[in-house]
Design a protein around this motif. Sequence first.
Motif, PDB file in Angstrom:
ATOM      1  N   THR A   1       8.341   1.864 -11.729  1.00  0.00           N
ATOM      2  CA  THR A   1       9.514   2.077 -11.204  1.00  0.00           C
ATOM      3  C   THR A   1      10.141   1.139  -9.914  1.00  0.00           C
ATOM      4  O   THR A   1       9.315   0.079 -10.494  1.00  0.00           O
ATOM      5  N   GLU A   2      11.584   1.232  -9.482  1.00  0.00           N
ATOM      6  CA  GLU A   2      12.314   0.528  -9.183  1.00  0.00           C
ATOM      7  C   GLU A   2      12.308  -0.229  -7.713  1.00  0.00           C
ATOM      8  O   GLU A   2      10.576   0.940  -7.199  1.00  0.00           O
ATOM      9  N   LEU A   3      12.391  -0.991  -7.142  1.00  0.00           N
ATOM     10  CA  LEU A   3      11.439  -1.482  -5.698  1.00  0.00           C
ATOM     11  C   LEU A   3      11.958  -0.215  -4.688  1.00  0.00           C
ATOM     12  O   LEU A   3      12.948   0.008  -5.461  1.00  0.00           O
ATOM     13  N   GLU A   4      11.333  -0.056  -3.693  1.00  0.00           N
ATOM     14  CA  GLU A   4      11.602   1.112  -3.050  1.00  0.00           C
ATOM     15  C   GLU A   4      12.915  -0.110  -2.664  1.00  0.00           C
ATOM     16  O   GLU A   4      13.002  -1.101  -1.984  1.00  0.00           O
ATOM     17  N   GLU A   5      14.018   0.849  -2.095  1.00  0.00           N
ATOM     18  CA  GLU A   5      14.365  -0.095  -0.860  1.00  0.00           C
ATOM     19  C   GLU A   5      14.887  -0.162   0.153  1.00  0.00           C
ATOM     20  O   GLU A   5      15.566  -1.211   1.339  1.00  0.00           O
ATOM     21  N   VAL A   6      14.053   0.953   1.044  1.00  0.00           N
ATOM     22  CA  VAL A   6      13.146   0.775   2.744  1.00  0.00           C
ATOM     23  C   VAL A   6      11.697   0.222   2.956  1.00  0.00           C
ATOM     24  O   VAL A   6      11.074   1.174   2.518  1.00  0.00           O
ATOM     25  N   PHE A   7      11.511  -0.430   3.645  1.00  0.00           N
ATOM     26  CA  PHE A   7      10.810  -1.503   4.547  1.00  0.00           C
ATOM     27  C   PHE A   7       9.986  -0.597   5.837  1.00  0.00           C
ATOM     28  O   PHE A   7      10.907  -1.136   6.250  1.00  0.00           O
ATOM     29  N   VAL A   8       9.678  -0.216   6.248  1.00  0.00           N
ATOM     30  CA  VAL A   8       9.471   0.644   7.958  1.00  0.00           C
ATOM     31  C   VAL A   8       7.474   0.598   7.770  1.00  0.00           C
ATOM     32  O   VAL A   8       6.494   0.356   7.087  1.00  0.00           O
ATOM     33  N   PRO A   9       7.214  -0.026   8.949  1.00  0.00           N
ATOM     34  CA  PRO A   9       6.403  -0.193   9.658  1.00  0.00           C
ATOM     35  C   PRO A   9       5.453   1.246   9.661  1.00  0.00           C
ATOM     36  O   PRO A   9       5.676   2.456  10.042  1.00  0.00           O
ATOM     37  N   LEU A  10       3.893   1.278   8.724  1.00  0.00           N
ATOM     38  CA  LEU A  10       3.118   2.137   8.229  1.00  0.00           C
ATOM     39  C   LEU A  10       2.872   3.173   9.613  1.00  0.00           C
ATOM     40  O   LEU A  10       2.992   5.020  10.274  1.00  0.00           O
ATOM     41  N   SER A  11       2.476   2.179  10.537  1.00  0.00           N
ATOM     42  CA  SER A  11       2.647   2.951  12.342  1.00  0.00           C
ATOM     43  C   SER A  11       3.724   4.003  12.459  1.00  0.00           C
ATOM     44  O   SER A  11       3.772   5.466  13.257  1.00  0.00           O
ATOM     45  N   THR A  12       4.833   3.306  12.553  1.00  0.00           N
ATOM     46  CA  THR A  12       5.729   4.183  12.094  1.00  0.00           C
ATOM     47  C   THR A  12       6.748   5.724  12.020  1.00  0.00           C
ATOM     48  O   THR A  12       7.184   6.244  12.718  1.00  0.00           O
ATOM     49  N   SER A  13       5.750   5.042  10.380  1.00  0.00           N
ATOM     50  CA  SER A  13       6.314   6.094  10.370  1.00  0.00           C
ATOM     51  C   SER A  13       5.213   7.739  10.297  1.00  0.00           C
ATOM     52  O   SER A  13       5.844   8.811  10.072  1.00  0.00           O
ATOM     53  N   ARG A  14       4.310   7.258  10.425  1.00  0.00           N
ATOM     54  CA  ARG A  14       3.126   7.752  10.439  1.00  0.00           C
ATOM     55  C   ARG A  14       4.021   8.866  12.028  1.00  0.00           C
ATOM     56  O   ARG A  14       3.991  10.062  12.233  1.00  0.00           O
ATOM     57  N   ASP A  15       4.365   7.985  12.559  1.00  0.00           N
ATOM     58  CA  ASP A  15       4.987   8.580  14.408  1.00  0.00           C
ATOM     59  C   ASP A  15       6.503   9.327  13.876  1.00  0.00           C
ATOM     60  O   ASP A  15       6.041  10.814  14.780  1.00  0.00           O
ATOM     61  N   LEU A  16       6.949   9.329  13.667  1.00  0.00           N
ATOM     62  CA  LEU A  16       8.166   9.885  13.176  1.00  0.00           C
ATOM     63  C   LEU A  16       8.255  11.085  11.870  1.00  0.00           C
ATOM     64  O   LEU A  16       8.738  11.843  11.670  1.00  0.00           O
TER      65      LEU A  16
END
Length: 434
Positions: free
Chosen positions: A205-220
């Motif tokens: 698969t192609e590279l993801e376009e968005v990289f977010v801190p893991l803790s932030t992704s779980r918080d939101l």
Amino acid sequence: MFGYYLDLALRSLKRNKVLTALMVLAIALGIGACMTTFTVLHVLSGDPIPSKSARLFYPQLDPQDMDGYREGGEPPDQVTWIDGMNLLKAKRGARQALMTGGAVPIQPAKADIDPFYSDSRYTTSNFFAMFDAPFLYGHGWSDADDESKSRVVVITRTLNDKLFGDKDSTGQTIRLQDADFRVIGVLDTWRPNPHFYDLNTGNYTELEEVFVPLSTSRDLKMPRNGSMDCWGKGGADSDHLENAECVWMQFWVELADASKAAEYKAFVENYSKEQKTLGRFQRPVNVKLRNVNEWLDYQKVVPSDVRLQSWLALGFLIVCLVNTIGLMLAKFLRKSGELGVRRALGASKGEVFKQLLIEACIIGMAGGICGLGLAFLGLWLVRQQPADYASLAHLDLSMLAITFVLALVSSLLAGLLPAWRACQITPALQLKSQ
């Protein structure tokens, strides 16, 4: 003498145009089929991170209950949140990263761009340095950002160009899932093949376009994708995955050498024993630690049909060469009169042999050029397929050089027997028959 032999070879090829065309066509078909399948195999079986593939390891441990237990079985391919965070916080490697994939809605500031979803990666701070991700602008986030659930984001060059033109977007704000994020880094063009750090979202698969801190992704509560395996009372409730008995995350660790890898495996085994003592793990300790290439081999990333096609193409090339040998033998024997005269005038067997091999090389080079065209056509047809690796099927410089070497070697091999056989003709008998 080389120029003279080259002139003789060209004259000979022109005299027998149909036979020459058949030999060139036979070699071209074999070379074209081989290079098409070999190029696909070469692209798919490449090392995605050669500078570090021997130092990046993927630990596996078995936290499951006894239901379905089979002695000697493999541990799950992913880790639970609890185990991933425990291994991450232990910091026993030079670097470590815990991650999962997802897809986030992006609400562009530009009115002329409609909101859209983009593939994303939720990971921890070491990800970028660990995998040598190249930055065009800015940088990744820090451990402090992980801890504080910062609203920061790294995007790819493609997304940067789409949202901000070709300008440096660091410091700008991007809205993801109704929340504002500050862009702190833009990745340059980068596409590791295979997509080794998370094969759950696709091998190529192609590279993801968005990289977010893991803790932030779980918080939101950002939406995730990829596989998930649960057992016992575990469930797939996305809001409570931190405590679920489910494996759904990927954990990678960077270790300096083999001795550090052995130490780390012992550490994970001790961790598993400790969890078993606490009653959380029920199965016997079962730990695996594979580096990048071992992990790709274990996952059988290269499709088996691609390997089969390569062997079939090699067999086809051999059939083409056998046919070329037959045609070349017939052609050289038809020149017995000419060769007999050359031998009678003083040419040695070795000189006649050189002359015929030069003729074989010219046929091989012509076959290689035509085969190259067929290989380009074959790769274009591969790219029209719906497979996730189709877009990668391109001939690089190394494969281009191999094409001509293969054509030259094939033609030489095909020309050896006919040339040797033609040299065995006795000049006196040949002249008498004339």
